[in-house]
Write an enzyme that holds these catalytic residues in place. Structure first.
Site, PDB file in Angstrom:
ATOM      1  N   ARG A  97       4.575 -38.648 -18.337  1.00  0.00           N
ATOM      2  CA  ARG A  97       5.835 -39.409 -18.240  1.00  0.00           C
ATOM      3  C   ARG A  97       5.658 -40.822 -17.947  1.00  0.00           C
ATOM      4  O   ARG A  97       4.771 -41.531 -16.902  1.00  0.00           O
ATOM      5  CB  ARG A  97       6.519 -39.067 -17.377  1.00  0.00           C
ATOM      6  N   THR A 370      13.967 -35.237 -28.377  1.00  0.00           N
ATOM      7  CA  THR A 370      12.873 -35.776 -28.095  1.00  0.00           C
ATOM      8  C   THR A 370      12.463 -34.688 -29.252  1.00  0.00           C
ATOM      9  O   THR A 370      12.123 -34.437 -30.064  1.00  0.00           O
ATOM     10  CB  THR A 370      12.773 -34.617 -26.288  1.00  0.00           C
ATOM     11  N   THR A 388       8.772 -37.667 -26.094  1.00  0.00           N
ATOM     12  CA  THR A 388       9.179 -38.186 -26.195  1.00  0.00           C
ATOM     13  C   THR A 388      10.008 -40.051 -25.994  1.00  0.00           C
ATOM     14  O   THR A 388       9.244 -40.211 -25.200  1.00  0.00           O
ATOM     15  CB  THR A 388      10.977 -38.042 -24.769  1.00  0.00           C
ATOM     16  N   LEU A 389      10.721 -39.914 -26.428  1.00  0.00           N
ATOM     17  CA  LEU A 389      11.492 -41.584 -26.297  1.00  0.00           C
ATOM     18  C   LEU A 389      12.318 -41.342 -25.707  1.00  0.00           C
ATOM     19  O   LEU A 389      13.694 -42.335 -25.658  1.00  0.00           O
ATOM     20  CB  LEU A 389      11.486 -42.806 -27.234  1.00  0.00           C
ATOM     21  N   ASN A 390      13.362 -40.501 -25.292  1.00  0.00           N
ATOM     22  CA  ASN A 390      14.057 -40.471 -24.312  1.00  0.00           C
ATOM     23  C   ASN A 390      15.634 -40.365 -25.880  1.00  0.00           C
ATOM     24  O   ASN A 390      15.929 -39.330 -26.294  1.00  0.00           O
ATOM     25  CB  ASN A 390      14.888 -41.393 -23.873  1.00  0.00           C
ATOM     26  N   ASP A 412      16.514 -41.964 -17.715  1.00  0.00           N
ATOM     27  CA  ASP A 412      16.729 -41.251 -17.064  1.00  0.00           C
ATOM     28  C   ASP A 412      16.168 -40.789 -15.255  1.00  0.00           C
ATOM     29  O   ASP A 412      16.737 -40.122 -14.742  1.00  0.00           O
ATOM     30  CB  ASP A 412      15.416 -40.484 -17.186  1.00  0.00           C
ATOM     31  N   SER A 441      13.414 -35.787 -15.730  1.00  0.00           N
ATOM     32  CA  SER A 441      12.870 -35.261 -16.756  1.00  0.00           C
ATOM     33  C   SER A 441      13.412 -33.928 -16.406  1.00  0.00           C
ATOM     34  O   SER A 441      13.420 -33.082 -15.442  1.00  0.00           O
ATOM     35  CB  SER A 441      11.322 -35.337 -17.348  1.00  0.00           C
ATOM     36  N   SER A 442      13.858 -32.918 -18.124  1.00  0.00           N
ATOM     37  CA  SER A 442      14.222 -32.068 -18.104  1.00  0.00           C
ATOM     38  C   SER A 442      13.228 -31.177 -19.069  1.00  0.00           C
ATOM     39  O   SER A 442      13.636 -29.907 -19.715  1.00  0.00           O
ATOM     40  CB  SER A 442      15.564 -31.720 -18.411  1.00  0.00           C
ATOM     41  N   GLY A 463      17.841 -33.405 -24.124  1.00  0.00           N
ATOM     42  CA  GLY A 463      17.821 -33.265 -22.868  1.00  0.00           C
ATOM     43  C   GLY A 463      18.091 -32.409 -21.765  1.00  0.00           C
ATOM     44  O   GLY A 463      17.559 -31.915 -21.606  1.00  0.00           O
TER      45      GLY A 463
END
Ligand code: DON
EC number: 2.3.2.2
Length: 561
Positions: A97, A370, A388-390, A412, A441-442, A463
């Site tokens: 992360r 993501t 991810t890059l978000n 986030d 994060s999710s 997300g």
């Protein structure tokens, strides 16, 4: 007539539910498989295993190939999580992360009046967290890799040089993001160009960066020339990531969350992702009920799942954060007695209101920016990774020199307690910003065992909707006896405590179901309903062969042998 046959066979399937596993409808292969967002990435991963590499080698190849083939979310400038299960039954997880830069502080996205500055944590250099992906894959290779890095990376570098054909869906995405990319990077940036379906995009700058990583491993990205260029670029654009931040970045091995659901053992990501803890709570709240008897996506199963999600997300938002910075009462949150108590006031007669669980009113946003991939090798080792890059193309900040987008993962964090982030998630103190802290994060990369044997590898983007999409996919296979591909394709719904709304995908939920739910006091998201998740999964069939579930919502493809 055909419909009748279809309905009858589906009925028969449901009746046989617990006896016979569903007939596969996705790609079936004997030995090994990769399912990811782009065929080119799945193929590179699969070919690595055909050459004798294991699932971990294939992970490194697939993750890096997605950085080339799927710049929307695949990345060098972002981060992710991976959960594994070896054929010996050993399990583990790695956290790559992003983290907050050293100069970050709690109020960095607030103005002098204490209000959140619009866009500052979502668009451009100020939104960028210290990237983790390269450290993650290099660490996985160091610990578990079986092939030399050059065997793994050469096909990826070749793909970047040769380029990829733009798909219809990609052309649409690029068009809808072009203006935002230009406003951050100017009009001479690579993605200022208009790309049509069928065009080829080559990535020579990215190929060069990958060559540096091949030459020097982790240090090829986090120290030396690339790190200098990257930090200078981000700071020139007004961001906070320094060379020192890059040098200090480390991926971390974590203990995954493991819990039982009937005869399944579910292995998923632990904090700083909320994924594992939250699906653990959801499954345990659902377990006492016979959900398969209620029927797939029926009023009763939607109610039960919604009520469990409502309660689980309320806890998620309050208690969870980076475990290296905050104490999370996981033992209590995941205990049977606590979860039983949480569901005590649930009744099928009437919706529980989120305001009775807690309070606040916010907007919901769903998207699928993501990306997740699932891998099983011919020895039975399994890898489940979400990266991810978000946002789509992250912060939109693109280094033309280095050839990749940078994340906007700082969003986030909870910029201010009680104020929702771009996914409508409300955070608390546990997820406030601090130097070197990881944002909550999710992401929910998950592996499922049945009767002690490898059964499913599953995960998705989306997300805040990631957690519910993963849980529904597992229930679709296990409780509603859908094949892997059917389970992935099946229409999904989502509730995240706040806003107190159920979102349904466009297709698959009748007006009658919605009317009945409304009558029981449920509030339904009435606006445009987007897709929920884009799941890529693998099921192990009773004879040991593999069925892929590649989400029809994207260009996702299963490849194997
Ligand atoms: O880590 C998270 O939970 C988010 N940054 C994931 C973002 C995502 O899935 C974007 N796609 N909808």
């Amino acid at each position: 007539m055909q419909r009748l046959i279809l309905v009858t066979s589906l009925l028969l399937l449901f009746i046989n539910c617990k006896q016979q596993p569903a007939i596969p409808t996705g790609l079936v292969t004997e030995n090994a498989m990769v399912v990811s967002a782009r065929e080119e990435a799945s193929r590179i991963g699969s070919e690595i295993m055909e050459k004798g590499g294991n699932a971990f080698d294939a992970m490194v190849a697939t993750e890096l190939a997605l950085a080339v083939a799927y710049p929307f979310a695949g990345n060098l400038g972002g981060g992710g999580f991976m959960v594994y299960r070896k054929n010996t039954g050993d399990i583990g997880a790695i956290d790559y992360r992003e983290k907050a830069p050293l100069s970050a502080h709690k109020d960095m996205y607030l103005d002098s009046l204490g209000n959140v500055v619009p866009d500052m944590s979502t668009v451009g250099a100020t939104a960028v967290g210290v990237p983790g992906t390269v450290a993650g894959v290099m660490e996985v290779h160091k610990k578990f890799g079986s092939l030399p890095l050059s065997d793994i990376m050469k096909p990826v570098i070749a793909l970047a040089k040769k380029g990829l054909i733009v798909t219809e869906k990609q052309a649409k995405r690029l068009e809808s993001y072009r203006e935002r990319i230009v406003s951050v990077n100017g009009d001479s940036t690579k993605f200022a160009n208009v790309y049509k379906a069928g065009d080829t995009i080559k990535y020579p700058a990215l190929a060069k960066t990958l060559e540096k990583i091949l030459e020097k491993g982790r240090d090829g990205f986090y120290t030396g020339e690339v790190a200098k260029k990257l930090a200078t670029f981000i700071q020139e654009k007004g961001g906070f990531v320094t060379e020192e931040d890059l040098t200090k970045y480390e991926a971390k091995w974590r203990q995954p969350i493991v819990f039982k659901y009937k005869d399944l053992s579910i292995i998923s990501m632990s904090p700083p992702s909320s994924g594992g803890a939250t699906i653990n709570q959801i499954f345990k709240m659902v377990e006492p009920y016979n959900i398969s008897e209620y029927g797939h996506n029926s009023v009763k199963s939607v109610q039960l799942f919604t009520e469990a999600s409502r309660r689980a997300y309320a806890d998620r938002n309050y208690f969870l954060g980076d475990p290296d910075f905050v104490d999370i009462p996981l033992g209590e949150l995941l205990s049977d007695s606590y979860l039983k108590e949480r569901m005590k006031n649930f009744s099928f007669d009437k919706a529980t209101l989120s305001s009775d669980v807690s309070h606040g009113e916010v907007e919901i946003v769903e998207s699928s920016e993501t990306t997740h991939y699932s891998i099983i090798d011919s020895e039975g080792n399994a890898v489940s990774a979400t990266t991810t890059l978000n946002g789509g193309y992250g912060s939109k900040l693109y280094s033309d020199e280095l050839g990749f987008f940078l994340n906007n993962e700082m969003d986030d964090f909870s910029a201010k307690p009680g104020i929702p982030n771009m996914f409508g998630l409300i955070g608390a103190e546990a997820n406030s910003i601090a130097p070197e802290k990881r944002m909550l994060s999710s992401m929910t990369p998950t592996i499922v065992e049945k009767d002690g044997k490898l059964f499913l590898v599953v995960g998705t983007p989306g997300g805040s909707t990631i957690i519910t999409a993963v849980a529904q996919t597992i229930l679709n296979v296990y409780e509603f006896n859908l094949s892997m591909q059917e389970a992935v394709n099946a229409p999904r719904f989502h509730h995240q405590w706040l806003p107190d709304l159920i979102s349904f995908e466009e297709e698959g939920f009748s007006d009658e179901i919605k009317a009945e739910l409304k009558q029981k006091g449920y509030k339904i998201h009435e606006g445009r309903n987007r897709i929920i998740g884009k799941v890529d999964a693998i099921r192990v069939l009773p004879d040991g062969s593999l069925e892929g579930g590649a989400d029809k919502r994207g260009d996702d493809t299963a490849v194997g042998f």
